[in-house]
Motif scaffolding. Structure first.
Motif, PDB file in Angstrom:
ATOM      1  N   PHE A 175       7.829 -17.065  -6.893  1.00  0.00           N
ATOM      2  CA  PHE A 175       7.212 -15.752  -7.100  1.00  0.00           C
ATOM      3  C   PHE A 175       7.174 -14.954  -5.796  1.00  0.00           C
ATOM      4  O   PHE A 175       6.480 -13.935  -5.712  1.00  0.00           O
ATOM      5  CB  PHE A 175       5.785 -15.912  -7.642  1.00  0.00           C
ATOM      6  CG  PHE A 175       5.703 -16.417  -9.050  1.00  0.00           C
ATOM      7  CD1 PHE A 175       5.984 -15.584 -10.126  1.00  0.00           C
ATOM      8  CD2 PHE A 175       5.354 -17.735  -9.318  1.00  0.00           C
ATOM      9  CE1 PHE A 175       5.909 -16.045 -11.431  1.00  0.00           C
ATOM     10  CE2 PHE A 175       5.275 -18.211 -10.623  1.00  0.00           C
ATOM     11  CZ  PHE A 175       5.555 -17.364 -11.683  1.00  0.00           C
ATOM     12  N   LYS A 176       7.892 -15.437  -4.790  1.00  0.00           N
ATOM     13  CA  LYS A 176       7.858 -14.822  -3.456  1.00  0.00           C
ATOM     14  C   LYS A 176       6.427 -14.743  -2.949  1.00  0.00           C
ATOM     15  O   LYS A 176       5.975 -13.737  -2.406  1.00  0.00           O
ATOM     16  CB  LYS A 176       8.501 -13.424  -3.491  1.00  0.00           C
ATOM     17  CG  LYS A 176       9.977 -13.444  -3.848  1.00  0.00           C
ATOM     18  CD  LYS A 176      10.577 -12.051  -3.827  1.00  0.00           C
ATOM     19  CE  LYS A 176      12.068 -12.102  -4.164  1.00  0.00           C
ATOM     20  NZ  LYS A 176      12.687 -10.752  -4.148  1.00  0.00           N
ATOM     21  N   SER A 177       5.722 -15.856  -3.150  1.00  0.00           N
ATOM     22  CA  SER A 177       4.316 -15.939  -2.778  1.00  0.00           C
ATOM     23  C   SER A 177       4.087 -17.203  -1.966  1.00  0.00           C
ATOM     24  O   SER A 177       4.976 -18.043  -1.824  1.00  0.00           O
ATOM     25  CB  SER A 177       3.439 -15.939  -4.033  1.00  0.00           C
ATOM     26  OG  SER A 177       3.766 -14.843  -4.862  1.00  0.00           O
ATOM     27  N   SER A 178       2.872 -17.367  -1.432  1.00  0.00           N
ATOM     28  CA  SER A 178       2.571 -18.534  -0.610  1.00  0.00           C
ATOM     29  C   SER A 178       1.074 -18.783  -0.566  1.00  0.00           C
ATOM     30  O   SER A 178       0.265 -17.954  -0.991  1.00  0.00           O
ATOM     31  CB  SER A 178       3.103 -18.336   0.808  1.00  0.00           C
ATOM     32  OG  SER A 178       2.451 -17.245   1.426  1.00  0.00           O
ATOM     33  N   GLY A 217      -5.769 -18.756   1.559  1.00  0.00           N
ATOM     34  CA  GLY A 217      -4.749 -17.999   2.276  1.00  0.00           C
ATOM     35  C   GLY A 217      -3.591 -17.610   1.378  1.00  0.00           C
ATOM     36  O   GLY A 217      -2.430 -17.710   1.754  1.00  0.00           O
ATOM     37  N   VAL A 218      -3.906 -17.161   0.166  1.00  0.00           N
ATOM     38  CA  VAL A 218      -2.887 -16.874  -0.850  1.00  0.00           C
ATOM     39  C   VAL A 218      -2.331 -15.465  -0.696  1.00  0.00           C
ATOM     40  O   VAL A 218      -3.079 -14.497  -0.496  1.00  0.00           O
ATOM     41  CB  VAL A 218      -3.469 -17.049  -2.265  1.00  0.00           C
ATOM     42  CG1 VAL A 218      -2.406 -16.745  -3.318  1.00  0.00           C
ATOM     43  CG2 VAL A 218      -4.024 -18.448  -2.443  1.00  0.00           C
ATOM     44  N   LEU A 220       0.367 -13.053  -2.936  1.00  0.00           N
ATOM     45  CA  LEU A 220       1.191 -12.879  -4.133  1.00  0.00           C
ATOM     46  C   LEU A 220       2.064 -11.650  -3.910  1.00  0.00           C
ATOM     47  O   LEU A 220       1.573 -10.522  -3.940  1.00  0.00           O
ATOM     48  CB  LEU A 220       0.315 -12.705  -5.376  1.00  0.00           C
ATOM     49  CG  LEU A 220       1.051 -12.534  -6.710  1.00  0.00           C
ATOM     50  CD1 LEU A 220       1.875 -13.778  -7.032  1.00  0.00           C
ATOM     51  CD2 LEU A 220       0.052 -12.260  -7.836  1.00  0.00           C
ATOM     52  N   VAL A 221       3.347 -11.902  -3.648  1.00  0.00           N
ATOM     53  CA  VAL A 221       4.283 -10.848  -3.269  1.00  0.00           C
ATOM     54  C   VAL A 221       3.725 -10.158  -2.011  1.00  0.00           C
ATOM     55  O   VAL A 221       3.709 -10.737  -0.948  1.00  0.00           O
ATOM     56  CB  VAL A 221       4.557  -9.862  -4.415  1.00  0.00           C
ATOM     57  CG1 VAL A 221       5.716  -8.938  -4.078  1.00  0.00           C
ATOM     58  CG2 VAL A 221       4.886 -10.630  -5.701  1.00  0.00           C
ATOM     59  N   LYS A 222       3.195  -8.940  -2.138  1.00  0.00           N
ATOM     60  CA  LYS A 222       2.668  -8.248  -0.954  1.00  0.00           C
ATOM     61  C   LYS A 222       1.147  -8.128  -0.982  1.00  0.00           C
ATOM     62  O   LYS A 222       0.556  -7.480  -0.122  1.00  0.00           O
ATOM     63  CB  LYS A 222       3.295  -6.862  -0.843  1.00  0.00           C
ATOM     64  CG  LYS A 222       4.793  -6.890  -0.573  1.00  0.00           C
ATOM     65  CD  LYS A 222       5.343  -5.490  -0.409  1.00  0.00           C
ATOM     66  CE  LYS A 222       6.840  -5.519  -0.122  1.00  0.00           C
ATOM     67  NZ  LYS A 222       7.396  -4.152   0.066  1.00  0.00           N
ATOM     68  N   LEU A 223       0.519  -8.787  -1.991  1.00  0.00           N
ATOM     69  CA  LEU A 223      -0.934  -8.732  -2.096  1.00  0.00           C
ATOM     70  C   LEU A 223      -1.546  -9.990  -1.497  1.00  0.00           C
ATOM     71  O   LEU A 223      -1.098 -11.103  -1.765  1.00  0.00           O
ATOM     72  CB  LEU A 223      -1.349  -8.613  -3.568  1.00  0.00           C
ATOM     73  CG  LEU A 223      -0.958  -7.328  -4.304  1.00  0.00           C
ATOM     74  CD1 LEU A 223      -1.364  -7.436  -5.766  1.00  0.00           C
ATOM     75  CD2 LEU A 223      -1.642  -6.128  -3.666  1.00  0.00           C
ATOM     76  N   SER A 224      -2.586  -9.823  -0.706  1.00  0.00           N
ATOM     77  CA  SER A 224      -3.300 -10.959  -0.129  1.00  0.00           C
ATOM     78  C   SER A 224      -4.649 -11.079  -0.816  1.00  0.00           C
ATOM     79  O   SER A 224      -5.414 -10.109  -0.877  1.00  0.00           O
ATOM     80  CB  SER A 224      -3.492 -10.761   1.374  1.00  0.00           C
ATOM     81  OG  SER A 224      -2.246 -10.759   2.019  1.00  0.00           O
ATOM     82  N   GLY A 225      -4.931 -12.264  -1.348  1.00  0.00           N
ATOM     83  CA  GLY A 225      -6.162 -12.428  -2.121  1.00  0.00           C
ATOM     84  C   GLY A 225      -7.095 -13.492  -1.609  1.00  0.00           C
ATOM     85  O   GLY A 225      -8.111 -13.777  -2.240  1.00  0.00           O
ATOM     86  N   GLY A 226      -6.767 -14.106  -0.495  1.00  0.00           N
ATOM     87  CA  GLY A 226      -7.678 -15.101   0.055  1.00  0.00           C
ATOM     88  C   GLY A 226      -7.635 -16.417  -0.679  1.00  0.00           C
ATOM     89  O   GLY A 226      -6.893 -17.317  -0.307  1.00  0.00           O
ATOM     90  N   ALA A 227      -8.423 -16.574  -1.761  1.00  0.00           N
ATOM     91  CA  ALA A 227      -8.531 -17.856  -2.460  1.00  0.00           C
ATOM     92  C   ALA A 227      -8.266 -17.696  -3.955  1.00  0.00           C
ATOM     93  O   ALA A 227      -8.587 -16.668  -4.559  1.00  0.00           O
ATOM     94  CB  ALA A 227      -9.908 -18.456  -2.243  1.00  0.00           C
ATOM     95  N   VAL A 228      -7.676 -18.737  -4.529  1.00  0.00           N
ATOM     96  CA  VAL A 228      -7.430 -18.795  -5.973  1.00  0.00           C
ATOM     97  C   VAL A 228      -7.848 -20.178  -6.446  1.00  0.00           C
ATOM     98  O   VAL A 228      -7.561 -21.185  -5.793  1.00  0.00           O
ATOM     99  CB  VAL A 228      -5.943 -18.559  -6.310  1.00  0.00           C
ATOM    100  CG1 VAL A 228      -5.685 -18.800  -7.795  1.00  0.00           C
ATOM    101  CG2 VAL A 228      -5.530 -17.145  -5.925  1.00  0.00           C
TER     102      VAL A 228
END
Length: 242
Positions: A175-178, A217-218, A220-228
């Motif tokens: 998903f081009k995420s990390s 430290g998530v 998602l594409v170009k969005l940073s959301g901290g924790a999932v």
């Protein structure tokens, strides 16, 4: 203690693919009737292991139905993304699959998709057995597991369908995420084996477990959301042994 000695009768091995055998299967007409059900945990663990070994020793076919329902508890600021919940449910292993496995068609797939190896008494938190008509039902609850890995934990040996940290990281990459860290734990792990009292053959087996995911430290594409965080409840049914 009664070990499972019954065979899936009147079968011959005629491979349809050029695949090296995992093991030689036994062919015997001998059957063992279960008269007394043990109550000792050690003997019940032996009985459960015998039920698992029955498939490896005698059976050539089984059906496996797998259903994993995943849910997302928290997405942080990623909740603004319309497809975030669906994406993470996929990462957590959500799926619904039914397949038939044939030893003669593909021995490796046959072995890899069933329960692997035996269980030790110290891995089981509780185990009971009761008679239900012409079937003995063994219920084993296994210890919780943290950060499961291949070939080292209980989830790996329960059919290879669990999701580990490496798989989560790889799925995020698609998903081009990390995520900077991935933590996984598993609880409510159980096995229910149903064994014929007439010939001690394995009739069916059900595996249940819930995995819980915490990512920090998530991105998602170009969005940073901290924790999932989220969880995935898996139920695996093994039937149609033959």
């Amino acid at each position: 203690m009664v070990f499972l000695l019954a065979s899936c009768k009147d079968k011959t091995e005629t491979p349809t693919q050029d695949v090296e055998p995992i093991s030689e299967k036994s062919v015997t007409e001998e059957t063992v009737k279960i008269v007394n059900i043990p109550t000792d945990s050690s003997e019940l663990t032996d009985m459960l292991n015998a039920a698992v070994n029955y498939v490896d020793k005698y059976c050539y076919k089984y059906k496996k139905s797998l259903k994993c329902d995943a849910s997302v508890d928290s997405l942080g600021s990623l909740s603004a993304a319309s497809n975030a919940a669906e994406a993470f449910a996929s990462v957590f292993g959500e799926k619904d699959i039914t397949a038939d496995y044939d030893y003669n068609a593909d021995k490796k797939l046959f072995a890899n998709n069933f329960i692997k190896d035996t269980f030790k008494e110290e891995e089981i938190s509780s185990i009971t057995a009761e008679q239900d008509g012409d079937t003995v039902v063994i219920t084993a609850k296994l210890n919780d597991e943290s950060n499961p890995t291949d070939e080292k934990g209980v989830l790996y040996r329960l059919g290879g369908d669990y999701v580990n940290a490496e798989a989560v990281t790889a799925s995020l990459g698609e998903f081009k995420s990390s995520a900077s860290s991935v933590s996984i734990s598993a609880d409510s792990i159980s096995i229910i084996a149903r064994i014929s009292t007439e010939d001690s053959s394995l009739k069916s087996m059900t595996v249940n477990y819930t995995e819980r995911f915490n990512l920090s430290g998530v991105t998602l594409v170009k969005l940073s959301g901290g924790a999932v965080s989220g969880s995935a409840k898996t139920v695996v049914e093994y039937t149609n042994f033959g």
